[in-house]
Every structure is written in C-alpha cells, then in structure tokens.
Design an enzyme around this catalytic site. Structure first.
Site, PDB file in Angstrom:
ATOM      1  N   GLY A 250      37.653  13.438  -5.525  1.00 34.29           N
ATOM      2  CA  GLY A 250      39.063  13.799  -5.391  1.00 34.29           C
ATOM      3  C   GLY A 250      39.151  15.194  -4.808  1.00 34.29           C
ATOM      4  O   GLY A 250      38.705  16.161  -5.407  1.00 34.29           O
ATOM      5  N   PHE A 251      39.699  15.331  -3.638  1.00 37.53           N
ATOM      6  CA  PHE A 251      39.749  16.616  -2.933  1.00 37.53           C
ATOM      7  C   PHE A 251      41.189  16.991  -2.592  1.00 37.53           C
ATOM      8  O   PHE A 251      41.445  17.708  -1.633  1.00 37.53           O
ATOM      9  CB  PHE A 251      38.895  16.540  -1.665  1.00 37.53           C
ATOM     10  CG  PHE A 251      37.492  16.076  -1.930  1.00 37.53           C
ATOM     11  CD1 PHE A 251      36.524  16.972  -2.348  1.00 37.53           C
ATOM     12  CD2 PHE A 251      37.153  14.737  -1.810  1.00 37.53           C
ATOM     13  CE1 PHE A 251      35.235  16.535  -2.627  1.00 37.53           C
ATOM     14  CE2 PHE A 251      35.867  14.296  -2.087  1.00 37.53           C
ATOM     15  CZ  PHE A 251      34.902  15.201  -2.491  1.00 37.53           C
ATOM     16  N   LYS A 641      23.995  24.533 -12.128  1.00 41.58           N
ATOM     17  CA  LYS A 641      23.729  23.357 -11.295  1.00 41.58           C
ATOM     18  C   LYS A 641      25.019  22.783 -10.720  1.00 41.58           C
ATOM     19  O   LYS A 641      25.117  22.510  -9.517  1.00 41.58           O
ATOM     20  CB  LYS A 641      22.993  22.288 -12.102  1.00 41.58           C
ATOM     21  CG  LYS A 641      22.650  21.035 -11.307  1.00 41.58           C
ATOM     22  CD  LYS A 641      21.860  20.029 -12.131  1.00 41.58           C
ATOM     23  CE  LYS A 641      20.448  20.509 -12.355  1.00 41.58           C
ATOM     24  NZ  LYS A 641      19.601  19.457 -13.000  1.00 41.58           N
ATOM     25  N   VAL A 710      35.240  27.402  -8.675  1.00 41.17           N
ATOM     26  CA  VAL A 710      34.299  27.226  -7.568  1.00 41.17           C
ATOM     27  C   VAL A 710      34.634  26.033  -6.679  1.00 41.17           C
ATOM     28  O   VAL A 710      33.993  25.843  -5.643  1.00 41.17           O
ATOM     29  CB  VAL A 710      32.851  27.071  -8.088  1.00 41.17           C
ATOM     30  CG1 VAL A 710      32.436  28.291  -8.888  1.00 41.17           C
ATOM     31  CG2 VAL A 710      32.687  25.815  -8.922  1.00 41.17           C
ATOM     32  N   GLU A 712      36.921  25.162  -4.525  1.00 36.87           N
ATOM     33  CA  GLU A 712      37.479  25.234  -3.173  1.00 36.87           C
ATOM     34  C   GLU A 712      37.006  26.413  -2.348  1.00 36.87           C
ATOM     35  O   GLU A 712      37.055  26.366  -1.121  1.00 36.87           O
ATOM     36  CB  GLU A 712      39.006  25.250  -3.269  1.00 36.87           C
ATOM     37  CG  GLU A 712      39.563  23.944  -3.816  1.00 36.87           C
ATOM     38  CD  GLU A 712      41.043  24.027  -4.160  1.00 36.87           C
ATOM     39  OE1 GLU A 712      41.865  23.624  -3.324  1.00 36.87           O
ATOM     40  OE2 GLU A 712      41.371  24.507  -5.261  1.00 36.87           O
TER      41      GLU A 712
END
Length: 745
Positions: A250-251, A641, A710, A712
C-alpha cells in the site's frame, strides 16, 4: 514526550528497540498461510467484474445487457437502471476524507472519465463474470472532455490550501532578487503521471447478514473505510466490520475508498450473496487514482559565493484528491534570503489522482534538487558544498526550530562512505570502457504526520501480553515494531508479546499514511504500558506499593526497585487477578490540539543524502545505476531490518520514476494505453544495484521514542540524484522524466 521516556531514549537502555528483528508476519506470508482480501471463502460466494466506460465524458444513453445475462452462471447485471442507490458523499465528514471520487457509481448515467464503472456483473465464477462483462454494450452521448494535461496547463488556477497544507508562501520579493542575482538558473521540469502497482491488486470480499456488513478489503485505512461505508450505505458504524490483517502493498493507492470496494458491497446487498470483486491490473489503472503529472519552474539566484538570494518554485498539477504538496521541500531545505512558492491545478476528465508515496515531495524534490545541482555547475562549485553553505539553522520561512535535523552529518558520512572526493568534477571526464561514469547527490526530505491511535494492552497472569490496535500491515513490519516497543516497556521477553492488527473491531488505529503509523501507535502503546504498570504498582505489596512509575524498572517479567521487586505473575496472584488491562483512547480532537501545539514550536522532518553513480553508454544512451548510498536522519530506528527495507524500497521506487515509469494517456480519448506491467515499466532486479543504507539513529527528543518515520523519505530526492549523476556523466541536463535514451542521444 515525558521526561522519563526522554531519559530512556538518551541512555539507550532498551534491549529490543533498534535490533534487526525478523517480521512476525514473515512466516505466514512466505508459507501462503496469510489470507488477503480475495482469499476468504463464504458459502455461496459469488464473483463480480466491472464494466468500464469507454468515453471520457458523456452520458450513457443505452446499455445492452442481454448477451451478458445469457452467459451461464450470471446472477445479475447491475447498472444505473436497476442497482440499489448508495447515499452521496457528505462533505466535511470523516467518512469523506477517504473518498477516491465523488461519483455516485451506478446512481447516474453520467460518465466522468474513461474507465469509470458503468455496470457490475455478478456470477458464480470469476471467468463467467469477466466474460459476461465483456459482452455488455453501451451507447453514449459524448460530451467535450479535457484529458490532455499539456493542453490544459495554461488554464491552471491557484490551488486551494487548507489547515494542514498551504499552497503558497512568500519571503521578501524573490522575483526581484532573482532578476539582479549575480548567478542564476531558471529551469522548467516535467514529471509524468504514475500508477499504483502494488503486488496485490485491489480486492474486496463483502458479506451482508441482514443490516450487518463484513468486508475483507485490501486497505491502509480500516477505520476510515468503515466510516465511509456507514455513510454510503446508511448503516451504523457498529454494524460494519472491516478486516485487513494482511495487505499486499500500500503506497497511497489503498488509502482511499475506490469503486471496487463500494461496488462489491453494493453487489452483495443487491444479490443477497457474499461477493468477491478482485480487480484486474487494467481495472486498477482505470478506477484507482495515481500520481498527478506536474510541470514545475524552479529558479534560483545566488551570489558568487553560492549563497542563495532567491528561490522561486511554482507548479501545475491535476486537481482532485488531497492537495499535492509539490513545493513542500522548498519551504524547509535552503536558507534563501527570499522565497516565492505557488501551486496551481488544472481539472481533467480522468480518474482522480491520489496520494502516492511522498505525495508532492517525490516530484517536487526532483525539480528542486536538480536545480540546485545545475546552480553548482554554474558556480563551478561542489554540489555538496553548495548545499552546506545554504543549510539553515532554523526553518527558512517561519523561523521555527527544527525538532531534529542532521543533514550536515548525513552528507559528511556519505561523502566518506561513497568516495565522493574521488569524483572528477568535470562533465564526461570519467569513463570505464564505453561507459561514461557520473556521480550525483540529492537531498531527501519528508515531513511525517502523527495521527490518532487508540490501543489496549493486556497482561495475563502467565506473563503473556496482548497489544490490540487497528494497525495496517502493508508490508512495513507494523506489528513487529510495536511488539518490540511493548516488550521493552514492560520488561518481558519478545516472544511473550502478541500484537493484534487489521480489524475494525480493535481500538481504532492510525491510517497507514504520511510515514506516521509507527510513531502514532507507539505514542499510545507507551502510554498504555505506563497505565498498565501503574495498575500493577497499585496491586503490588511492599516494596513496590506507593512508588512512582519513574522509581521502578520493568525487567525480567516484573517491576523492581533497587534489589527488590515482584514478577507480574506474583503481583496478579497476590491480588487474586488473572489479568490487568489498560486502554488509551486517542481521537481527532486530541490530534488537532496536538498538531496545533507542536506546529507552533517545531518543524518536524525526516531527511537524508542520496549518493548515486550511473554508467551511460556513450553510443546508445543506455543508463545503468551502478552504485547507491543513502544516509538518513529518521530519528530513532525501531527495527534496523524493517527500516532499511523501507528505505531501500523507496529508493527502488525512485529509480523507477527516474528511468522507466510513466502512465501514457491518449490525449484524444483519455484512455490509459499502457495499463499493464508488460508496458508500464517498474524496476526489475537487473535495474537495481546494491543499495547501501545507513541511518544516523539519533532520537528526535520531541517525538515518541525519538522516532520520525521512514516509509516515504527514501523516495524523495532519488530521481534528482540520478539526473544529477547523468548530468555529470554526459553534460546533459534532463529535466523531464523518465530519463530515456532519446533524451540523451
């Protein structure tokens, strides 16, 4: 952030936060155990397929569904002539916040874009539904349509701002300063439209039981989907359950409610059957918004020493959806004496655009960081030195303090690790056989948003801890990092903590957007763990009873002070309890108050420095990215990670923007002509070099646990770093993306 939490951050006493732990959802996904929205079976499950409009603007004058209805297995064909009506979108409601479009599907004969659903076929099998959908024939009265962005650009009007996003800013008279600047650049940049291509195409399974609705949906905004469906179907929120325990990427594209979700629910209500609607890849392109195209002007003026005297950044984008913050980074990155920022929009008859990883900033930093690089060439100055000479101590426009900013440190570390000083500064001077070698840098910048998040934390007599929050696992390790945080706060083994996510029956979690999900939930997890420990202290006997929470340590499965203390099991057994539970409710009133309070004091921003090496074939113009280093200031890293994975993923997405991705829209018809992954070219393994990522891991003292976000920041600045490296390799400035062969030959 409370004093005791801030002190814990400074002394780094936590054993789990920061470790590179495997994601708890990894085994389920790797073995196929994880169920996505289209994986849920129900008795009598039917399947739906969409029929798309084939004109960009007009009215449906006739729909021939006879052939479709004759296909074996077809249950119904829903059109504007026979479908139940959904309620229109209410303005200024929380449910309207996630509307993909205001179109009232199947309630009107109007067509607003090529691809708009005009019918839904429901059948016993997916194949029957798709075949029948292909047989529906529509007749239209076509109307004039605006579908060509380049042609409509001259009609742009000022973009409206709102309480969260401003569309204009001025400091001094930047245009006058530009006119008299000893050195200047004035460039036009073009970025194309981009489409979402998550590995899981949008899908919905909907089941009505009377007036109660269950929806399995690939969404990154569970609580908002529930509100939107309640609004559109006229049922109370409490009678709707939305489940999304796993989301296959999902972006931004899964942050809004699009036609597929609404029409699956509508079809289930109309037929009385459980209905699954899984979009084809082409249907995603035609019904789900993507990133708007832009044109941008960036003009910079400087003195001979490289100090910026003027910064002008203006843009034109498409209207619709949330305001596209194209000039956002230009507000905060450089200490220019004068600034002029404007954002403008044009209306097109296409599927409305929507958020896409770092909306506005991803394309805006391409223009800004390319222009800064070009100014460095005009000044014959190292582009890193130019940036450092203009690095502000406070926010350039408002004068507010930065809550955290370590760009100098990021560039210094990156310079050493990348071998930047070995770069020959002359254009085209570095070669490796037939390959021209170039190096480029660019600044990454993104402002995270902290949303409301409600949480419950339950401690059992056996020491098991359950954290419940309607978070979204869209591939970022959301449950994993909250597990780490809770384990540290309560001093229990990681294995004893379970985190429940992905269900609207859980306490309402934050939307997975704005790089804010982790920090938003973490704030409430911290508060809930504190409440839980206070309850346990109240239940404990000597030497703990009556002590303040700051006087005890949570460790070894209990609470301790000095050499004495008791385990949680002992405390609960002594109190005759089998568990304790603490809840934190955080709503939009708190969100607005918190945002206003913080906004008066700080400017929050994650940032970083991208270092790129490219090789360009001197004969063919082929571009290959051969090395990459990103150094980031994202505050505290919760999981090394998952953070590195998110940053690398953003960089890969930026490489696609730089070199291959573009949605091609027929300027005559408004049809997307490359609506498939065979023609819309995302990066593959051969396009991606080894990507080294380093985080400074210095906590922001104003945020929960010192973290920023972190998700975007990694994509911002990437296309510019590639373009700047290409400029160094070839001497050619490519200002319109993607950087294809024809632009270099």
């Amino acid at each position: 952030m409370s004093t005791d939490v801030a002190e814990a951050v400074r002394t780094e006493t936590v054993p789990n936060v920061g470790r590179p732990l495997d994601r708890v959802d990894g085994p389920a996904k790797a073995t196929g155990e994880a169920k996505y929205a289209a994986d849920h079976d129900y008795p009598g499950l039917a399947h739906a397929a969409l029929v798309h409009a084939t004109v960009a603007r007009g009215r449906v004058t006739a729909l021939d569904t006879e052939a479709a209805r004759a296909v074996r297995g077809v249950i119904d064909v829903l059109t504007h002539e026979n479908a139940p009506r959904m309620r229109p979108v209410k303005r200024f409601s929380l449910g309207s916040f996630v509307k993909g479009s205001s179109v009232n599907y199947l309630a009107t004969d109007e067509v607003h874009w090529d691809g708009q659903p005009i019918a839904v076929v429901v059948a016993e099998t997916p194949a029957a539904a798709r075949h029948a959908a292909s047989l529906v024939r529509a007749t239209y009265e076509e109307l004039p349509a605006a579908v060509d962005f380049a042609a409509e650009e001259p009609k742009a009007v000022p973009q409206k701002g709102n309480a969260m996003f401003s569309s204009a800013a001025d400091k001094g008279d930047a245009n006058a300063a530009l006119a008299v600047a000893p050195v200047s650049v004035d460039l036009r940049f073009v970025t194309p439209p981009y489409n979402h291509n998550a590995i899981e195409p949008h899908a919905t399974t909907a089941v009505w039981n009377g007036n109660r609705l269950t929806v399995h949906d690939g969404t990154q905004s569970i609580a908002f989907v529930r509100k939107h469906l309640a609004m559109r179907f006229g049922v109370p929120e409490r009678d709707i359950r939305v489940l999304a325990p796993y989301v296959g990427g999902g972006f931004g594209g899964k942050g809004m409610v699009w036609a597929g979700t609404l029409l699956a629910v509508l079809a289930a209500r109309a037929t009385g059957r459980a209905v699954r609607l899984a979009l084809t890849r082409e249907s995603v392109y035609r019904t789900v918004g993507g990133r708007t195209p832009t044109t941008q002007r960036v003009a910079l003026g400087a003195d001979r020493d490289g100090r910026l005297t003027a910064l002008v950044h203006t843009s034109v984008a498409r209207s619709g959806g949330m305001p596209e913050q194209v000039t956002s980074a230009s507000r905060h990155l450089y200490a220019a004496e004068t600034v002029h920022l404007r954002q403008n929009v044009v209306h097109l008859d296409l599927v409305p655009p929507t958020a896409m990883r770092a909306p506005g900033e991803a394309v805006g930093t391409f223009a800004l960081e390319s222009a800064v690089d070009e100014l460095a060439w005009r000044l014959d100055m190292d582009p890193i030195e130019l940036r450092m000479r203009n690095e502000p101590e406070r926010d350039p426009l408002t004068g507010k303090a930065f809550s955290h900013r370590m760009l100098r440190e990021a560039y210094a570390l990156g310079t050493e690790r990348f071998g930047w000083r070995e770069r020959d500064p002359r254009a085209g001077a570095m070669r490796d056989g037939r390959w021209l070698v170039g190096m480029g840098v660019a600044t990454a910048y993104h402002q995270p948003i902290r949303f409301p998040a409600s949480v419950t934390v339950r401690m059992g007599a056996d020491g098991a801890v359950v954290v419940r929050c309607g978070l979204h696992e869209i591939g970022v390790g959301a449950a994993t990092v909250q597990r780490q945080i809770a384990a540290d706060q309560l001093g229990v083994p990681l294995e004893s903590v379970r985190v429940e996510v992905g269900d609207s029956d859980l306490p309402a979690g934050p939307i997975a957007a704005g790089s804010g999900q982790t920090a938003s939930a973490a704030a409430s997890v911290l508060a809930a763990c504190d409440k839980l420990k206070r309850q346990l202290l109240a239940l404990a006997g000597p030497p703990l009873r009556g002590r303040a929470i700051g006087d005890v340590q949570a460790r070894d499965g209990g609470l301790f002070h000095g050499g004495g203390g008791r385990t949680y099991a002992e405390i609960l057994a002594g109190a005759g309890r089998d568990h304790v539970e603490a809840a934190v409710k955080d709503g939009w009133v708190n969100f607005l108050a918190r945002s206003a309070r913080d906004g008066r004091r700080w400017v929050h921003g994650a940032s970083g420095a991208h270092f790129c090496e490219v090789r360009v074939d001197a004969d063919t113009g082929e571009v290959r990215v051969s090395r990459w280093l990103g150094v980031f200031d994202v505050g505290r890293v919760i999981n090394a990670k998952t953070a590195a994975g998110q940053l690398r993923g953003g960089i890969v997405m930026g490489l696609g923007m730089a070199l291959s991705e573009q949605t091609l829209v027929d300027p005559r018809t408004g049809r997307v002509v490359n609506a498939s992954l065979s023609e819309y070219h995302v990066p593959v393994h051969a396009d991606v070099p080894r990507i080294d990522v380093h985080c400074l891991d210095d906590p922001d003292p104003t945020t929960p646990l010192g973290l920023l976000g972190v998700g975007e920041v990694g994509v911002t600045g990437v296309p510019a770093a590639v373009a700047n490296a290409v400029r160094h390799a070839t001497g050619k400035r490519v200002a319109d993306l993607p950087i294809t062969l024809d632009k270099l030959l």
